[in-house]
Design a protein around this motif. Structure first.
Motif, mmCIF file in Angstrom:
data_model
loop_
_atom_site.group_PDB
_atom_site.id
_atom_site.type_symbol
_atom_site.label_atom_id
_atom_site.label_comp_id
_atom_site.label_asym_id
_atom_site.label_seq_id
_atom_site.Cartn_x
_atom_site.Cartn_y
_atom_site.Cartn_z
ATOM 1 N N LYS A 84 0.822 -1.215 0.000
ATOM 2 C CA LYS A 84 0.000 0.000 0.000
ATOM 3 C C LYS A 84 0.857 1.267 0.000
ATOM 4 C CE LYS A 84 -4.175 -1.580 2.271
ATOM 5 N NZ LYS A 84 -4.725 -1.695 3.609
ATOM 6 N N ARG A 85 2.156 1.103 0.290
ATOM 7 C CA ARG A 85 3.006 2.304 0.439
ATOM 8 C C ARG A 85 4.437 1.915 0.146
ATOM 9 N NH1 ARG A 85 4.891 4.550 5.822
ATOM 10 N NH2 ARG A 85 3.967 2.609 6.523
ATOM 11 N N VAL A 86 5.161 2.838 -0.469
ATOM 12 C CA VAL A 86 6.604 2.660 -0.707
ATOM 13 C C VAL A 86 7.314 3.887 -0.153
ATOM 14 C CG1 VAL A 86 8.406 2.459 -2.468
ATOM 15 C CG2 VAL A 86 6.188 1.369 -2.849
ATOM 16 N N TYR A 87 8.376 3.680 0.601
ATOM 17 C CA TYR A 87 9.213 4.808 1.019
ATOM 18 C C TYR A 87 10.664 4.372 0.981
ATOM 19 C CZ TYR A 87 8.564 2.442 5.521
ATOM 20 O OH TYR A 87 8.478 1.510 6.511
ATOM 21 N N TYR A 88 11.564 5.336 0.978
ATOM 22 C CA TYR A 88 12.973 4.959 0.936
ATOM 23 C C TYR A 88 13.817 5.908 1.764
ATOM 24 C CZ TYR A 88 12.205 7.715 -3.340
ATOM 25 O OH TYR A 88 11.782 8.649 -4.242
ATOM 26 N N LYS A 110 3.525 -5.168 7.737
ATOM 27 C CA LYS A 110 4.516 -6.079 7.158
ATOM 28 C C LYS A 110 5.321 -5.279 6.133
ATOM 29 C CE LYS A 110 1.282 -9.865 7.630
ATOM 30 N NZ LYS A 110 0.159 -10.509 6.982
ATOM 31 N N GLN A 111 6.561 -5.679 5.941
ATOM 32 C CA GLN A 111 7.427 -4.905 5.051
ATOM 33 C C GLN A 111 8.361 -5.796 4.277
ATOM 34 O OE1 GLN A 111 9.635 -3.108 8.212
ATOM 35 N NE2 GLN A 111 8.902 -1.088 7.630
ATOM 36 N N LEU A 112 8.769 -5.289 3.116
ATOM 37 C CA LEU A 112 9.919 -5.846 2.418
ATOM 38 C C LEU A 112 10.950 -4.722 2.359
ATOM 39 C CD1 LEU A 112 10.765 -8.470 0.779
ATOM 40 C CD2 LEU A 112 10.542 -6.971 -1.222
ATOM 41 N N ASP A 134 0.823 2.651 14.922
ATOM 42 C CA ASP A 134 1.281 1.285 14.660
ATOM 43 C C ASP A 134 2.710 1.053 15.177
ATOM 44 O OD1 ASP A 134 0.629 -1.298 13.368
ATOM 45 O OD2 ASP A 134 2.380 -0.817 12.143
ATOM 46 N N TYR A 135 3.383 2.167 15.581
ATOM 47 C CA TYR A 135 4.783 2.059 16.000
ATOM 48 C C TYR A 135 4.902 1.786 17.494
ATOM 49 C CZ TYR A 135 6.487 4.158 11.601
ATOM 50 O OH TYR A 135 6.786 4.406 10.295
ATOM 51 N N ILE A 136 5.852 0.930 17.870
ATOM 52 C CA ILE A 136 6.275 0.796 19.277
ATOM 53 C C ILE A 136 7.736 1.237 19.287
ATOM 54 C CG2 ILE A 136 6.552 -0.729 21.262
ATOM 55 C CD1 ILE A 136 4.650 -2.715 19.817
ATOM 56 N N ALA A 194 9.297 -1.325 16.563
ATOM 57 C CA ALA A 194 8.558 -2.460 15.997
ATOM 58 C C ALA A 194 7.236 -1.921 15.477
ATOM 59 C CB ALA A 194 8.310 -3.522 17.073
ATOM 60 N N HIS A 195 6.599 -2.696 14.634
ATOM 61 C CA HIS A 195 5.254 -2.362 14.164
ATOM 62 C C HIS A 195 4.271 -3.387 14.715
ATOM 63 C CE1 HIS A 195 5.988 0.911 11.367
ATOM 64 N NE2 HIS A 195 7.146 0.331 11.094
ATOM 65 N N LYS A 196 3.077 -2.908 15.061
ATOM 66 C CA LYS A 196 2.064 -3.836 15.595
ATOM 67 C C LYS A 196 1.438 -4.670 14.481
ATOM 68 C CE LYS A 196 0.911 -0.567 19.198
ATOM 69 N NZ LYS A 196 -0.002 0.537 19.539
HETATM 70 C C1 T46 Z 1 10.687 1.178 9.229
HETATM 71 C C2 T46 Z 1 12.060 1.584 8.818
HETATM 72 C C3 T46 Z 1 12.795 0.537 8.033
HETATM 73 C C4 T46 Z 1 6.046 9.821 7.381
HETATM 74 O O1 T46 Z 1 5.547 10.963 7.538
HETATM 75 N N1 T46 Z 1 5.451 8.923 6.542
HETATM 76 C C5 T46 Z 1 5.957 7.678 6.345
HETATM 77 O O2 T46 Z 1 5.378 6.897 5.555
HETATM 78 C C6 T46 Z 1 7.155 7.290 7.054
HETATM 79 C C7 T46 Z 1 7.735 5.912 6.870
HETATM 80 C C8 T46 Z 1 7.732 8.210 7.888
HETATM 81 N N2 T46 Z 1 7.188 9.464 8.034
HETATM 82 C C9 T46 Z 1 7.870 10.437 8.910
HETATM 83 C C10 T46 Z 1 7.831 10.110 10.394
HETATM 84 C C11 T46 Z 1 9.122 10.720 10.925
HETATM 85 O O3 T46 Z 1 8.896 12.075 11.234
HETATM 86 O O4 T46 Z 1 9.250 10.464 8.550
HETATM 87 C C12 T46 Z 1 10.060 10.667 9.705
HETATM 88 C C13 T46 Z 1 11.125 9.574 9.811
HETATM 89 O O5 T46 Z 1 10.473 8.316 10.101
HETATM 90 P P1 T46 Z 1 11.112 7.234 11.098
HETATM 91 O O6 T46 Z 1 11.785 7.911 12.228
HETATM 92 O O7 T46 Z 1 10.044 6.255 11.414
HETATM 93 O O8 T46 Z 1 12.237 6.586 10.138
HETATM 94 P P2 T46 Z 1 13.037 5.226 10.296
HETATM 95 O O9 T46 Z 1 14.029 5.200 9.201
HETATM 96 O O10 T46 Z 1 13.554 5.036 11.671
HETATM 97 O O11 T46 Z 1 11.937 4.080 10.047
HETATM 98 C C14 T46 Z 1 11.395 3.883 8.757
HETATM 99 C C15 T46 Z 1 9.905 3.536 8.855
HETATM 100 O O12 T46 Z 1 9.211 4.543 9.584
HETATM 101 C C16 T46 Z 1 9.665 2.211 9.506
HETATM 102 O O13 T46 Z 1 8.379 1.759 9.145
HETATM 103 O O14 T46 Z 1 10.443 0.014 9.480
HETATM 104 O O15 T46 Z 1 12.073 2.814 8.107
#
Ligand code: T46
Length: 140
Positions: free
Chosen positions: A39-43, A62-64, A125-127, A57-59
């Motif tokens: 449903k979503r892609v980020y990088y 699921k991710q790849l 969904d985040y812990i 962790a996520h509640k």
């Molecule tokens: C994960 C690892 C591998 C958004 O606004 N929308 C989004 O879809 C995402 C993913 C993040 N954000 C915002 C929330 C924070 O302010 O972007 C900022 C950085 O996110 P976060 O601190 O969660 O970044 P990571 O690299 O620690 O974690 C991310 C994902 O959040 C997480 O799902 O498993 O990459």
């Protein structure tokens, strides 16, 4: 929701289409490649040397996780067992199930961590606290 362990998280080999002179192309297709629809892609990119990401962790999510470029390490933790993976091939992805703590570190210069996720972004969904994660794991 089943309780997953790090043994349920593994590398998935993506289809790789090779063209002798023009490089490679890999595919992820809903209903075909992954045990969930995307449903979503980020990088994540431009990570300074020595920095880490994740620590949560996520509640339900699921991710790849794919090293679209460069390399980095992902350490998974189910509260009992830890398992580390070095991702460095764009045709492989690490499938991470819900309820698993993850840390990403050891990013190479130019690394891009591409994440294909089963859900839209939900803060709830985040812990992000490790003790809360351990309590979450203890629940039925
Ligand atoms: C994960 C690892 C591998 C958004 O606004 N929308 C989004 O879809 C995402 C993913 C993040 N954000 C915002 C929330 C924070 O302010 O972007 C900022 C950085 O996110 P976060 O601190 O969660 O970044 P990571 O690299 O620690 O974690 C991310 C994902 O959040 C997480 O799902 O498993 O990459």
């Amino acid at each position: 929701m089943p309780k997953y362990s790090v043994a349920d998280c593994s590398i998935i080999e993506l289809d790789k289409h090779h063209s002798d002179r023009k490089g490679n192309l890999s595919v992820v297709e809903n209903g075909q490649t992954l045990p969930f629809d995307v449903k979503r892609v980020y990088y994540i990119y431009d990570v300074p040397a020595g920095e880490s990401r994740g620590s949560h962790a996520h509640k339900e999510l699921k991710q790849l996780i794919v090293a679209a470029s460069g390399s980095f390490r992902v350490t998974l933790d189910d509260g009992t067992t830890k398992r580390s993976f070095t991702l460095n091939r764009p045709y492989q992805g690490l499938c991470v199930m819900p309820g698993i703590w993850r840390d990403l570190d050891d990013f190479s210069s130019g690394a891009v961590a591409m994440v294909l996720a089963s859900e839209i972004y939900k803060k709830e969904d985040y812990i992000r606290d490790y003790d809360m994660f351990l309590n979450f794991r203890k629940k039925d």
